[in-house]
Scaffold this motif. Structure first.
Motif, PDB file in Angstrom:
ATOM      1  N   TYR A 291      38.212  46.736  45.107  1.00 49.68           N
ATOM      2  CA  TYR A 291      37.412  47.727  45.816  1.00 49.68           C
ATOM      3  C   TYR A 291      37.014  47.324  47.226  1.00 49.68           C
ATOM      4  CZ  TYR A 291      37.145  50.426  41.571  1.00 49.68           C
ATOM      5  OH  TYR A 291      37.476  51.171  40.480  1.00 49.68           O
ATOM      6  N   TYR A 292      36.755  46.056  47.452  1.00 47.10           N
ATOM      7  CA  TYR A 292      36.296  45.640  48.773  1.00 47.10           C
ATOM      8  C   TYR A 292      37.437  45.193  49.678  1.00 47.10           C
ATOM      9  CZ  TYR A 292      31.547  46.043  47.075  1.00 47.10           C
ATOM     10  OH  TYR A 292      30.371  46.539  46.572  1.00 47.10           O
ATOM     11  N   GLU A 293      38.471  44.577  49.116  1.00 49.36           N
ATOM     12  CA  GLU A 293      39.616  44.127  49.914  1.00 49.36           C
ATOM     13  C   GLU A 293      40.804  45.080  49.791  1.00 49.36           C
ATOM     14  OE1 GLU A 293      39.645  41.739  52.116  1.00 49.36           O
ATOM     15  OE2 GLU A 293      37.616  41.094  51.644  1.00 49.36           O
ATOM     16  N   GLU A 294      40.698  46.069  48.904  1.00 53.31           N
ATOM     17  CA  GLU A 294      41.681  47.138  48.729  1.00 53.31           C
ATOM     18  C   GLU A 294      43.067  46.641  48.308  1.00 53.31           C
ATOM     19  OE1 GLU A 294      41.502  49.464  52.317  1.00 53.31           O
ATOM     20  OE2 GLU A 294      39.473  50.152  51.863  1.00 53.31           O
ATOM     21  N   TYR A 295      43.087  45.656  47.403  1.00 52.81           N
ATOM     22  CA  TYR A 295      44.351  45.198  46.840  1.00 52.81           C
ATOM     23  C   TYR A 295      44.648  45.988  45.577  1.00 52.81           C
ATOM     24  CZ  TYR A 295      44.959  41.152  49.848  1.00 52.81           C
ATOM     25  OH  TYR A 295      45.179  40.345  50.925  1.00 52.81           O
ATOM     26  N   SER A 296      45.930  46.201  45.315  1.00 49.90           N
ATOM     27  CA  SER A 296      46.346  46.875  44.090  1.00 49.90           C
ATOM     28  C   SER A 296      46.345  45.864  42.941  1.00 49.90           C
ATOM     29  CB  SER A 296      47.755  47.451  44.261  1.00 49.90           C
ATOM     30  OG  SER A 296      48.687  46.391  44.393  1.00 49.90           O
ATOM     31  N   ALA A 297      46.392  46.370  41.728  1.00 49.87           N
ATOM     32  CA  ALA A 297      46.411  45.485  40.562  1.00 49.87           C
ATOM     33  C   ALA A 297      47.616  44.534  40.585  1.00 49.87           C
ATOM     34  CB  ALA A 297      46.379  46.310  39.274  1.00 49.87           C
ATOM     35  N   PRO A 298      48.828  45.003  40.920  1.00 52.73           N
ATOM     36  CA  PRO A 298      49.948  44.056  40.995  1.00 52.73           C
ATOM     37  C   PRO A 298      49.733  42.958  42.049  1.00 52.73           C
ATOM     38  CG  PRO A 298      50.779  46.300  40.845  1.00 52.73           C
ATOM     39  CD  PRO A 298      49.296  46.397  41.045  1.00 52.73           C
ATOM     40  N   GLN A 299      49.148  43.313  43.181  1.00 54.00           N
ATOM     41  CA  GLN A 299      48.883  42.311  44.216  1.00 54.00           C
ATOM     42  C   GLN A 299      47.843  41.297  43.737  1.00 54.00           C
ATOM     43  OE1 GLN A 299      47.787  45.218  47.213  1.00 54.00           O
ATOM     44  NE2 GLN A 299      49.579  44.668  48.462  1.00 54.00           N
ATOM     45  N   ILE A 300      46.804  41.782  43.064  1.00 52.71           N
ATOM     46  CA  ILE A 300      45.773  40.885  42.535  1.00 52.71           C
ATOM     47  C   ILE A 300      46.375  39.969  41.480  1.00 52.71           C
ATOM     48  CG2 ILE A 300      43.595  40.749  41.247  1.00 52.71           C
ATOM     49  CD1 ILE A 300      42.884  43.492  42.561  1.00 52.71           C
ATOM     50  N   GLY A 301      47.215  40.528  40.618  1.00 53.21           N
ATOM     51  CA  GLY A 301      47.876  39.723  39.596  1.00 53.21           C
ATOM     52  C   GLY A 301      48.693  38.605  40.209  1.00 53.21           C
ATOM     53  N   GLN A 302      49.377  38.922  41.266  1.00 50.22           N
ATOM     54  CA  GLN A 302      50.187  37.917  41.959  1.00 50.22           C
ATOM     55  C   GLN A 302      49.306  36.835  42.581  1.00 50.22           C
ATOM     56  OE1 GLN A 302      52.639  39.623  45.047  1.00 50.22           O
ATOM     57  NE2 GLN A 302      54.379  38.373  44.416  1.00 50.22           N
ATOM     58  N   MET A 303      48.208  37.239  43.211  1.00 51.34           N
ATOM     59  CA  MET A 303      47.308  36.281  43.846  1.00 51.34           C
ATOM     60  C   MET A 303      46.631  35.367  42.829  1.00 51.34           C
ATOM     61  SD  MET A 303      45.242  37.940  46.998  1.00 51.34           S
ATOM     62  CE  MET A 303      45.036  39.594  46.415  1.00 51.34           C
ATOM     63  N   LEU A 304      46.222  35.947  41.696  1.00 47.11           N
ATOM     64  CA  LEU A 304      45.483  35.183  40.693  1.00 47.11           C
ATOM     65  C   LEU A 304      46.393  34.584  39.623  1.00 47.11           C
ATOM     66  CD1 LEU A 304      42.400  37.538  40.186  1.00 47.11           C
ATOM     67  CD2 LEU A 304      42.630  35.563  41.714  1.00 47.11           C
ATOM     68  N   HIS A 305      47.689  34.811  39.761  1.00 46.55           N
ATOM     69  CA  HIS A 305      48.679  34.313  38.795  1.00 46.55           C
ATOM     70  C   HIS A 305      48.375  34.819  37.382  1.00 46.55           C
ATOM     71  CE1 HIS A 305      50.060  31.793  42.040  1.00 46.55           C
ATOM     72  NE2 HIS A 305      48.855  31.278  42.164  1.00 46.55           N
ATOM     73  N   LYS A 306      48.121  36.134  37.302  1.00 50.37           N
ATOM     74  CA  LYS A 306      47.855  36.777  36.013  1.00 50.37           C
ATOM     75  C   LYS A 306      48.773  37.983  35.865  1.00 50.37           C
ATOM     76  CE  LYS A 306      42.943  35.619  35.839  1.00 50.37           C
ATOM     77  NZ  LYS A 306      42.714  34.908  34.622  1.00 50.37           N
ATOM     78  N   ASN A 307      49.027  38.340  34.626  1.00 53.58           N
ATOM     79  CA  ASN A 307      49.828  39.506  34.304  1.00 53.58           C
ATOM     80  C   ASN A 307      49.129  40.755  34.839  1.00 53.58           C
ATOM     81  OD1 ASN A 307      50.619  41.870  32.617  1.00 53.58           O
ATOM     82  ND2 ASN A 307      51.960  40.366  31.666  1.00 53.58           N
ATOM     83  N   VAL A 308      49.889  41.698  35.364  1.00 52.51           N
ATOM     84  CA  VAL A 308      49.309  42.912  35.941  1.00 52.51           C
ATOM     85  C   VAL A 308      48.518  43.693  34.886  1.00 52.51           C
ATOM     86  CG1 VAL A 308      51.331  44.412  35.612  1.00 52.51           C
ATOM     87  CG2 VAL A 308      49.740  44.865  37.476  1.00 52.51           C
TER      88      VAL A 308
END
Length: 166
Positions: free
Chosen positions: A118-135
């Motif tokens: 919500y604050y950095e406007e990343y999509s779930a796939p992008q967040i998954g990639q950054m945090l090394h977690k499954n989408v």
């Protein structure tokens, strides 16, 4: 090693983001400043070539989150204080401040994904990639985090306005 001009430009682009992420994780100004310096020192010394500004932004966020986690893990710190964040939140409209405080009160695993979405406007796939977690894990964390926020902010009567304030 990067030039002074490159580093100054990166600091201008990412300083607020790094500080917000640090405050989100560490909840105090002194540790935030320490991690801020650490992140930009790593940036200065890094030989990493970025494909785009978005790639650089993602790298900065990842380094910041890792540095915050390392500090918390190494110092066994778990105390929560909203004093430093409340000072910055004071300039926000009251309804935004209420949402920010509710986000900060979430458990760590929800707080990070809610903030990035919500604050950095990343999509779930992008967040998954950054945090090394499954989408799908990210979608689950976002859904559960939103439900917790709904409960904290008063349930269905605030549902629409709470999410729009994020």
């Amino acid at each position: 090693m990067r030039s002074e001009q490159e580093v100054c430009q990166a600091i201008r682009r990412h300083a607020d983001r790094v500080r917000r992420l640090c405050l989100l994780h560490l909840k105090n100004e002194a540790d935030t400043e320490d991690i801020f310096q650490t992140v930009f020192l790593k940036y200065t010394l890094s030989d990493k070539v970025f494909d785009s500004e978005e790639h650089e932004k993602a790298w900065i966020i990842r380094v910041t989150i890792n540095a915050c986690r390392d500090l918390l893990r190494n110092m066994f710190r778990r105390a929560v204080s909203l004093d430093d964040i409340s000072e910055q939140a004071a300039a926000m409209p009251p309804d935004h401040r209420e949402v920010l405080e509710a986000v900060l009160a979430l458990p760590q695993k929800y707080r990070t994904v809610i903030y990035l979405h919500y604050y950095e406007e990343y999509s779930a796939p992008q967040i998954g990639q950054m945090l090394h977690k499954n989408v799908n894990t990210i979608y689950t964390l976002l859904s559960r985090g939103r439900n917790l926020l709904r409960e904290k902010l008063g349930g269905d009567e605030h549902e629409g306005s709470a999410e729009s304030r994020l």
